[in-house]
Enzyme design. Structure first.
Site, PDB file in Angstrom:
ATOM      1  CD  GLN A   9      -2.591   1.030   3.030  1.00  0.00           C
ATOM      2  OE1 GLN A   9      -1.510   0.716   3.986  1.00  0.00           O
ATOM      3  NE2 GLN A   9      -3.642   1.958   2.661  1.00  0.00           N
ATOM      4  N   GLY A  10       0.821   2.301  -0.802  1.00  0.00           N
ATOM      5  CA  GLY A  10       1.773   3.529  -0.830  1.00  0.00           C
ATOM      6  C   GLY A  10       0.579   4.449  -0.733  1.00  0.00           C
ATOM      7  CD  GLU A  63      -3.002  10.134  18.480  1.00  0.00           C
ATOM      8  OE1 GLU A  63      -2.935  10.125  18.443  1.00  0.00           O
ATOM      9  OE2 GLU A  63      -2.398  10.408  20.254  1.00  0.00           O
ATOM     10  CD  GLU A  73      -5.283   0.512   6.390  1.00  0.00           C
ATOM     11  OE1 GLU A  73      -5.220   1.377   5.640  1.00  0.00           O
ATOM     12  OE2 GLU A  73      -4.184   0.513   6.637  1.00  0.00           O
ATOM     13  CB  SER A 100       2.377   6.696   4.770  1.00  0.00           C
ATOM     14  OG  SER A 100       1.494   6.765   5.788  1.00  0.00           O
ATOM     15  CB  SER A 114      -2.249   8.687  14.992  1.00  0.00           C
ATOM     16  OG  SER A 114      -3.136   9.652  14.235  1.00  0.00           O
TER      17      SER A 114
HETATM   18  C1  LIG Z   1       3.846  -0.597  11.018  1.00  0.00           C
HETATM   19  C2  LIG Z   1       3.782   0.936  10.597  1.00  0.00           C
HETATM   20  C3  LIG Z   1       3.295   0.155   9.184  1.00  0.00           C
HETATM   21  C4  LIG Z   1       2.249   1.248   7.964  1.00  0.00           C
HETATM   22  N1  LIG Z   1       2.454   0.439   6.949  1.00  0.00           N
HETATM   23  C5  LIG Z   1       2.172   1.608   5.353  1.00  0.00           C
HETATM   24  C6  LIG Z   1       1.669   0.371   4.220  1.00  0.00           C
HETATM   25  O1  LIG Z   1       2.105  -0.278   3.941  1.00  0.00           O
HETATM   26  N2  LIG Z   1       1.831   1.982   3.807  1.00  0.00           N
HETATM   27  C7  LIG Z   1       0.578   3.428   4.316  1.00  0.00           C
HETATM   28  O2  LIG Z   1       0.772   4.531   2.935  1.00  0.00           O
HETATM   29  N3  LIG Z   1       0.954   3.514   5.052  1.00  0.00           N
HETATM   30  C8  LIG Z   1       1.879   2.787   5.937  1.00  0.00           C
HETATM   31  N4  LIG Z   1       1.899   3.188   7.140  1.00  0.00           N
HETATM   32  C9  LIG Z   1       2.329   4.726   7.323  1.00  0.00           C
HETATM   33  C10 LIG Z   1       0.851   4.849   8.753  1.00  0.00           C
HETATM   34  O3  LIG Z   1      -0.216   5.602   7.861  1.00  0.00           O
HETATM   35  C11 LIG Z   1       0.947   6.953   8.702  1.00  0.00           C
HETATM   36  O4  LIG Z   1       2.444   6.633  10.311  1.00  0.00           O
HETATM   37  C12 LIG Z   1       0.412   7.028   9.595  1.00  0.00           C
HETATM   38  O5  LIG Z   1      -0.607   7.519   9.234  1.00  0.00           O
HETATM   39  C13 LIG Z   1       1.051   8.584  10.492  1.00  0.00           C
HETATM   40  O6  LIG Z   1       1.213   9.345   9.793  1.00  0.00           O
HETATM   41  P1  LIG Z   1       3.063  10.028  10.189  1.00  0.00           P
HETATM   42  O7  LIG Z   1       3.593   8.964  10.411  1.00  0.00           O
HETATM   43  O8  LIG Z   1       3.428  10.837   9.019  1.00  0.00           O
HETATM   44  O9  LIG Z   1       2.955  10.705  11.636  1.00  0.00           O
HETATM   45  P2  LIG Z   1       2.271  12.094  11.600  1.00  0.00           P
HETATM   46  O10 LIG Z   1       0.777  12.255  10.961  1.00  0.00           O
HETATM   47  O11 LIG Z   1       3.081  12.894  11.201  1.00  0.00           O
HETATM   48  O12 LIG Z   1       1.586  11.830  13.021  1.00  0.00           O
HETATM   49  C14 LIG Z   1       1.972  12.083  14.560  1.00  0.00           C
HETATM   50  C15 LIG Z   1       1.322  12.086  15.878  1.00  0.00           C
HETATM   51  O13 LIG Z   1       0.244  13.021  15.452  1.00  0.00           O
HETATM   52  C16 LIG Z   1      -0.756  12.975  15.617  1.00  0.00           C
HETATM   53  N5  LIG Z   1      -1.878  13.770  14.672  1.00  0.00           N
HETATM   54  C17 LIG Z   1      -1.659  14.578  13.519  1.00  0.00           C
HETATM   55  N6  LIG Z   1      -2.461  14.610  13.766  1.00  0.00           N
HETATM   56  C18 LIG Z   1      -3.489  15.053  14.138  1.00  0.00           C
HETATM   57  C19 LIG Z   1      -5.011  15.974  14.186  1.00  0.00           C
HETATM   58  N7  LIG Z   1      -5.266  16.637  13.066  1.00  0.00           N
HETATM   59  N8  LIG Z   1      -5.364  16.071  15.549  1.00  0.00           N
HETATM   60  C20 LIG Z   1      -4.699  14.499  15.993  1.00  0.00           C
HETATM   61  N9  LIG Z   1      -3.286  13.801  16.243  1.00  0.00           N
HETATM   62  C21 LIG Z   1      -2.786  14.840  15.511  1.00  0.00           C
HETATM   63  C22 LIG Z   1      -0.768  11.681  15.229  1.00  0.00           C
HETATM   64  O14 LIG Z   1      -1.897  10.603  15.657  1.00  0.00           O
HETATM   65  C23 LIG Z   1       0.339  11.375  15.820  1.00  0.00           C
HETATM   66  O15 LIG Z   1       0.076  10.816  17.116  1.00  0.00           O
HETATM   67  C24 LIG Z   1       3.112   2.231   8.845  1.00  0.00           C
HETATM   68  C25 LIG Z   1       3.529   2.656   9.775  1.00  0.00           C
HETATM   69  C26 LIG Z   1       3.756   2.418  11.009  1.00  0.00           C
HETATM   70  C27 LIG Z   1       3.770   2.901  11.946  1.00  0.00           C
END
Ligand SMILES: Cc1cc2nc3c(=O)[nH]c(=O)nc-3n(C[C@H](O)[C@H](O)[C@H](O)COP(=O)(O)OP(=O)(O)OC[C@H]3O[C@@H](n4cnc5c(N)ncnc54)[C@H](O)[C@@H]3O)c2cc1C
Length: 395
Positions: free
Chosen positions: A128-129, A382, A246, A131, A380
């Site tokens: 899944q692409g 949140e 999902e 993020s 996440s």
């Molecule tokens: C083990 C793992 C597997 C994954 N697999 C995939 C995959 O296969 N394909 C893919 O596309 N992605 C994948 N992801 C990515 C995942 O979807 C993202 O990590 C997730 O959406 C959070 O984005 P971020 O890491 O950029 O964190 P951020 O968006 O930067 O968030 C950082 C923190 O800020 C909080 N936050 C952000 N915005 C808000 C808001 N509006 N209100 C309140 N709090 C907020 C979040 O809850 C979090 O605690 C994976 C992630 C992990 C850890």
């Protein structure tokens, strides 16, 4: 919906139990019990998928015309529950339960004919692409650029945290096809062959030491425009639809129920091994609380399942499932680690270097560590609360 098991359901339950007793290989049960990663190892997951395909039971959630089962919601639930209780692994959902519903709902006839059979047979293994560096929770900020060139797009940029990209032969991607309007309006949904020239994958190791996630780079990758799902610049709509599956398209309740049963066994063994274990009753209280919460989750999931069986999609309520199932899984992991006490230390060798710990506890701490990421991936906690506030409660 009616949740009492009819005579027919009980017969079905027996049939499933018999099938599992005959067909679920012991080496897959052992690997599932010792697995600490988010998915079972690819080869073994596909081996189990092939056994289920042969039986016609791999994707009960799919419509029967595409290879699904014409079962009632109760039967689907019974099947899932019996599988987990017997120690069967979860099938890897990326193609089967996430991409496939999108293709069924929005793909062209040609895309349905091309992709669905290969997803089902395991010939295509998807990742899944979504993020990107700088676009996670704020997914609409994604920048992976797809510029038209003849019948193709030329794709440049990168995706990150891509689970199993190093094992996958295909990736479904959200790409930026327009920058002029609101960010959500310029996104398209593209299917890309990982063997295309210009695609490269770099591993990212997790704190549990696993290689599950990756960064994927696209350097002038040529992708046929006919690999786009639906209309150009409408990808946000398809992307959100996929996220509902999902977060709520599978059967998480039976899986958590199975983990709770395993926790109960761990506690029982603790009682056997250590006299006076849980003198305060604290562990028993936490277990009882979990039992109540798992029951509530199971009922919520059955309600969503009922909607799905009537031809609907999971809806924003799937965020409720994601939020609560993640919390419960992590609480089960935490209580398991607390029950182990010092035996949970990863390194506990005796003089000849072999570990002191019995087999049944060796995956508990790695599973706890690995599962910390569950409150981030799939959106996440949140972000799920925001969706529930807006879309379910109307706040
Ligand atoms: C083990 C793992 C597997 C994954 N697999 C995939 C995959 O296969 N394909 C893919 O596309 N992605 C994948 N992801 C990515 C995942 O979807 C993202 O990590 C997730 O959406 C959070 O984005 P971020 O890491 O950029 O964190 P951020 O968006 O930067 O968030 C950082 C923190 O800020 C909080 N936050 C952000 N915005 C808000 C808001 N509006 N209100 C309140 N709090 C907020 C979040 O809850 C979090 O605690 C994976 C992630 C992990 C850890």
């Amino acid at each position: 919906m009616d949740l009492t098991f009819s005579q027919e359901d009980l017969l079905f339950q027996q049939e499933v139990r018999q099938f599992l007793a005959d067909q679920l290989p012991p080496h897959i049960i052992a690997a599932t019990n010792n697995n600490s990663s988010v998915f079972l190892e690819k080869d073994m997951a596909l081996e189990w998928q092939a056994i289920l395909v042969k039986q016609g039971w791999a994707v009960p959630q799919w419509p029967a015309e595409h290879g699904g089962c014409d079962w009632s919601p109760t039967q689907k639930y019974i099947f899932s529950r019996e599988c987990y209780l017997a120690g069967a692994p979860m099938l890897i959902p990326l193609g089967l339960l996430m991409l496939a519903p999108v293709i069924m709902a929005f793909g062209s006839e040609e895309q349905k004919q091309t992709y669905l059979p290969k997803i089902l047979s395991g010939e295509h293994y998807w990742c899944q692409g979504y993020s990107e560096p700088g676009a996670g929770s704020d997914l609409a900020g994604l920048k992976l650029k797809a510029e038209p060139s003849g019948d193709d797009y030329i794709v440049n940029g990168s995706k990150i945290w891509t689970t199993h990209a190093h094992l996958a032969d295909h990736i479904f991607c959200l790409v930026r096809t327009d920058n002029s309007g609101r960010p959500q309006q310029g996104i398209s949904f593209l299917l890309v062959d990982m063997d295309s020239p210009g695609v490269s994958v770099t591993p990212i190791l997790t704190m549990a030491g696993d290689h599950e996630v990756n960064q994927v780079f696209f350097d002038n990758v040529r992708v046929p425009q006919k690999n786009r799902i639906g209309e150009e610049n409408k990808g946000w709509h398809y992307a959100k639809y996929l996220l509902e599956f999902e977060r709520g398209g599978g059967f998480i309740g039976p899986l958590i129920r199975h983990e709770l049963v395993r926790l109960g066994e761990l506690i029982a063994r603790g009682h056997e091994r250590t006299a006076g274990f849980d003198r305060s009753g604290n562990i028993a209280r936490r277990l009882a609380r979990l039992e109540i919460d798992v029951k509530a989750l199971e009922i919520t999931e059955l309600r969503i399942l009922s909607a799905l069986s009537a031809g609907g999609n999971p809806g924003p309520e799937s965020s409720l499932l994601k939020l609560n199932s993640t919390r419960l899984e992590q609480e089960i992991n935490e209580l398991s680690v607390d029950v182990l006490g010092y035996e949970g230390f990863p390194m506990n060798p005796i003089e000849d270097g072999s570990p002191v710990r019995p087999d049944f506890i060796s995956s508990v701490v790695p599973r706890y560590l690995n599962n910390r990421a569950a409150s981030i991936f799939g959106g996440s906690q949140e972000v799920q609360r925001n969706i529930i506030a807006k879309m379910v409660l109307g706040l």
